[in-house]
Design a protein around this motif. Structure first.
Motif, PDB file in Angstrom:
ATOM      1  N   ILE A 153       0.847  -1.064   0.002  1.00 29.26           N
ATOM      2  CA  ILE A 153      -0.205  -0.194  -0.106  1.00 29.26           C
ATOM      3  C   ILE A 153       0.803   1.263  -0.076  1.00 29.26           C
ATOM      4  O   ILE A 153       0.671   2.088  -0.832  1.00 29.26           O
ATOM      5  CB  ILE A 153      -1.068  -0.064   1.147  1.00 29.26           C
ATOM      6  CG1 ILE A 153      -2.029  -1.191   1.013  1.00 29.26           C
ATOM      7  CG2 ILE A 153      -1.848   1.335   1.204  1.00 29.26           C
ATOM      8  CD1 ILE A 153      -2.871  -1.247   2.463  1.00 29.26           C
ATOM      9  N   ARG A 154       1.972   0.954   0.680  1.00 30.63           N
ATOM     10  CA  ARG A 154       2.742   2.602   0.797  1.00 30.63           C
ATOM     11  C   ARG A 154       3.540   2.638  -0.410  1.00 30.63           C
ATOM     12  O   ARG A 154       3.784   3.668  -1.055  1.00 30.63           O
ATOM     13  CB  ARG A 154       3.829   2.294   1.881  1.00 30.63           C
ATOM     14  CG  ARG A 154       3.464   2.600   3.225  1.00 30.63           C
ATOM     15  CD  ARG A 154       4.481   2.491   4.382  1.00 30.63           C
ATOM     16  NE  ARG A 154       3.979   2.620   5.661  1.00 30.63           N
ATOM     17  CZ  ARG A 154       4.838   2.811   6.776  1.00 30.63           C
ATOM     18  NH1 ARG A 154       6.167   2.761   6.810  1.00 30.63           N
ATOM     19  NH2 ARG A 154       4.145   2.863   8.019  1.00 30.63           N
ATOM     20  N   ARG A 175       0.403   3.660  -2.853  1.00 29.91           N
ATOM     21  CA  ARG A 175      -0.662   4.774  -2.334  1.00 29.91           C
ATOM     22  C   ARG A 175      -1.742   5.252  -3.059  1.00 29.91           C
ATOM     23  O   ARG A 175      -1.895   6.069  -3.679  1.00 29.91           O
ATOM     24  CB  ARG A 175       0.567   6.160  -2.444  1.00 29.91           C
ATOM     25  CG  ARG A 175       1.714   5.830  -1.704  1.00 29.91           C
ATOM     26  CD  ARG A 175       2.874   6.993  -1.902  1.00 29.91           C
ATOM     27  NE  ARG A 175       2.551   7.898  -0.689  1.00 29.91           N
ATOM     28  CZ  ARG A 175       2.962   7.578   0.526  1.00 29.91           C
ATOM     29  NH1 ARG A 175       3.818   6.432   0.908  1.00 29.91           N
ATOM     30  NH2 ARG A 175       2.913   8.431   1.541  1.00 29.91           N
ATOM     31  N   ASP A 202      -6.040   5.516  -3.635  1.00 30.00           N
ATOM     32  CA  ASP A 202      -7.202   6.078  -2.902  1.00 30.00           C
ATOM     33  C   ASP A 202      -8.098   5.247  -2.211  1.00 30.00           C
ATOM     34  O   ASP A 202      -8.809   5.739  -1.349  1.00 30.00           O
ATOM     35  CB  ASP A 202      -8.033   7.054  -4.102  1.00 30.00           C
ATOM     36  CG  ASP A 202      -7.135   7.998  -4.583  1.00 30.00           C
ATOM     37  OD1 ASP A 202      -6.599   8.853  -4.280  1.00 30.00           O
ATOM     38  OD2 ASP A 202      -6.999   7.799  -6.009  1.00 30.00           O
ATOM     39  N   VAL A 258      -8.385   1.183  -0.923  1.00 29.16           N
ATOM     40  CA  VAL A 258      -7.853  -0.390  -0.680  1.00 29.16           C
ATOM     41  C   VAL A 258      -9.385  -0.970  -0.849  1.00 29.16           C
ATOM     42  O   VAL A 258     -10.334  -0.802   0.080  1.00 29.16           O
ATOM     43  CB  VAL A 258      -7.106  -0.585   0.207  1.00 29.16           C
ATOM     44  CG1 VAL A 258      -7.183  -1.870   0.765  1.00 29.16           C
ATOM     45  CG2 VAL A 258      -5.833  -0.017   0.252  1.00 29.16           C
ATOM     46  N   VAL A 260      -4.355  -1.266   7.291  1.00 30.20           N
ATOM     47  CA  VAL A 260      -4.494   0.304   6.832  1.00 30.20           C
ATOM     48  C   VAL A 260      -4.875   0.984   8.277  1.00 30.20           C
ATOM     49  O   VAL A 260      -4.535   2.291   8.067  1.00 30.20           O
ATOM     50  CB  VAL A 260      -5.873   0.224   6.085  1.00 30.20           C
ATOM     51  CG1 VAL A 260      -5.757  -0.662   5.048  1.00 30.20           C
ATOM     52  CG2 VAL A 260      -7.112  -0.208   7.178  1.00 30.20           C
ATOM     53  N   GLU A 319      -0.166   4.179   8.433  1.00 31.52           N
ATOM     54  CA  GLU A 319      -0.062   5.630   8.802  1.00 31.52           C
ATOM     55  C   GLU A 319       0.928   5.855   9.670  1.00 31.52           C
ATOM     56  O   GLU A 319       1.062   6.939  10.322  1.00 31.52           O
ATOM     57  CB  GLU A 319      -1.206   6.341   8.916  1.00 31.52           C
ATOM     58  CG  GLU A 319      -2.006   5.925  10.025  1.00 31.52           C
ATOM     59  CD  GLU A 319      -3.515   6.621   9.838  1.00 31.52           C
ATOM     60  OE1 GLU A 319      -3.860   7.417  10.824  1.00 31.52           O
ATOM     61  OE2 GLU A 319      -4.405   6.190   8.850  1.00 31.52           O
ATOM     62  N   TYR A 361       1.680   6.493   5.230  1.00 24.00           N
ATOM     63  CA  TYR A 361       0.556   6.988   4.264  1.00 24.00           C
ATOM     64  C   TYR A 361      -0.926   6.823   4.975  1.00 24.00           C
ATOM     65  O   TYR A 361      -1.163   5.744   5.418  1.00 24.00           O
ATOM     66  CB  TYR A 361       0.647   6.174   2.812  1.00 24.00           C
ATOM     67  CG  TYR A 361      -0.453   6.330   1.728  1.00 24.00           C
ATOM     68  CD1 TYR A 361      -0.552   7.777   1.479  1.00 24.00           C
ATOM     69  CD2 TYR A 361      -1.496   5.459   1.606  1.00 24.00           C
ATOM     70  CE1 TYR A 361      -1.767   7.983   0.430  1.00 24.00           C
ATOM     71  CE2 TYR A 361      -2.489   5.799   0.718  1.00 24.00           C
ATOM     72  CZ  TYR A 361      -2.588   6.984   0.123  1.00 24.00           C
ATOM     73  OH  TYR A 361      -3.560   7.167  -0.827  1.00 24.00           O
ATOM     74  N   LYS A 362      -1.691   7.846   4.897  1.00 28.05           N
ATOM     75  CA  LYS A 362      -2.970   7.789   5.275  1.00 28.05           C
ATOM     76  C   LYS A 362      -4.018   7.593   4.152  1.00 28.05           C
ATOM     77  O   LYS A 362      -4.174   8.192   3.069  1.00 28.05           O
ATOM     78  CB  LYS A 362      -3.449   9.364   5.806  1.00 28.05           C
ATOM     79  CG  LYS A 362      -2.643   9.543   7.185  1.00 28.05           C
ATOM     80  CD  LYS A 362      -3.120  11.032   7.427  1.00 28.05           C
ATOM     81  CE  LYS A 362      -2.419  11.239   8.970  1.00 28.05           C
ATOM     82  NZ  LYS A 362      -3.195  10.487  10.025  1.00 28.05           N
ATOM     83  N   LEU A 363      -4.595   6.250   4.304  1.00 30.63           N
ATOM     84  CA  LEU A 363      -5.466   5.973   3.343  1.00 30.63           C
ATOM     85  C   LEU A 363      -6.764   6.502   3.391  1.00 30.63           C
ATOM     86  O   LEU A 363      -7.229   6.714   4.349  1.00 30.63           O
ATOM     87  CB  LEU A 363      -5.578   4.431   3.406  1.00 30.63           C
ATOM     88  CG  LEU A 363      -6.716   3.718   2.211  1.00 30.63           C
ATOM     89  CD1 LEU A 363      -6.124   3.614   0.990  1.00 30.63           C
ATOM     90  CD2 LEU A 363      -6.923   2.383   2.706  1.00 30.63           C
TER      91      LEU A 363
END
Length: 259
Positions: A115-116, A119, A121, A123, A153, A158, A174-176
């Protein structure tokens, strides 16, 4: 990006929320095709970049004893071809053993890493809660996918101090924005996507997984029926088809770190 969708207390407004990239997690080759290929096809047709991560190799699948030595290669090829039919070419594998998937820290770390890297928008993943109305949706591997992805997540994704080796390798926290879950309990569904225009592509993708269908006609009849029932639950007109999701806001306008 906007999709033709109806909502039932959904936090996601397709007319206000832009989706440019999506990362989908599933347990086995064919899971995404059954659960979300119509929505995926709508996304890719609108220019959204969609990637798949299949956590197991599907090595326990199939029905033919003669295919055991070839089943991993066969299912990988089926997934590649099925994904291409709905506009997806980027496929990742975690190579876990089919039937043995668990939400371990090793699996969660791999989810966070991917995911990182991408990145996205959104998941999209299988639901961590069992569906008692249709227990076939709740294979233990499916539940493990949902639990591993949900743990990943928040908070690990994050948190720069979670799995610090990832940050050290340049994969920053990273903030999903959005987590979309499928194949869960019907009472959790809060977002419906009208996929009537994508039904043929979805079924074509499912048909590619021939190693998994002892009765192709029954499979297609069942899938069409379930999509029709989902559209009915969504309040769509008769004759429409839909896919259902439990949409969760992970980070939105009102989100405060830790709350």
């Amino acid at each position: 990006m906007s999709t033709n969708a109806t909502t039932a207390q959904s936090p996601f407004d397709p007319d206000k929320s832009r989706i440019g990239r999506v990362l989908c997690f599933a347990a086995h080759p064919d899971d995404i095709d059954f659960g979300a290929a119509g929505t995926v096809a709508a996304w890719t047709a609108a220019g959204v970049e969609v990637s798949y991560c299949i956590m197991t190799d599907g090595d326990a699948g199939g029905f033919d004893p003669e295919q055991r030595d070839e089943i991993v290669r066969l299912r990988s090829e089926e997934q590649r071809r099925a994904a291409a039919l709905v506009g997806v070419t980027d496929i990742h594998y975690l190579h876990e053993r089919d039937g043995y998937l668990e939400p371990t820290h090793e699996v969660i770390r791999q989810v966070v890493r991917l995911i990182r890297q991408l990145r996205p928008d959104v998941v999209l993943a299988m639901h961590p809660e069992r569906n008692w109305n249709r227990i076939q949706k709740s294979h233990p591997d499916h539940l493990a996918v949902g639990e591993a992805v949900t743990r990943a997540v928040y908070p690990a994704l994050e948190n720069p101090f979670a799995y610090p080796e990832l940050a050290a390798a340049g994969l920053e926290a990273y903030k999903l924005p959005w987590l979309w879950l499928f194949a869960g309990p019907e009472e959790r569904e809060n977002h419906f996507v009208d996929v009537t225009a994508q039904v043929d592509r979805k079924l074509a993708a499912i048909h590619i997984h021939v190693s998994q269908h002892p009765d192709v006609e029954a499979m297609e009849r069942t899938v069409r029926g379930l999509m029709g029932q989902t559209a009915e639950r969504a309040g769509l007109p008769a004759g429409r088809s839909a896919e259902a999701f439990h949409v969760v806001t992970v980070n939105g306008p009102g989100t405060i770190a830790g709350f």
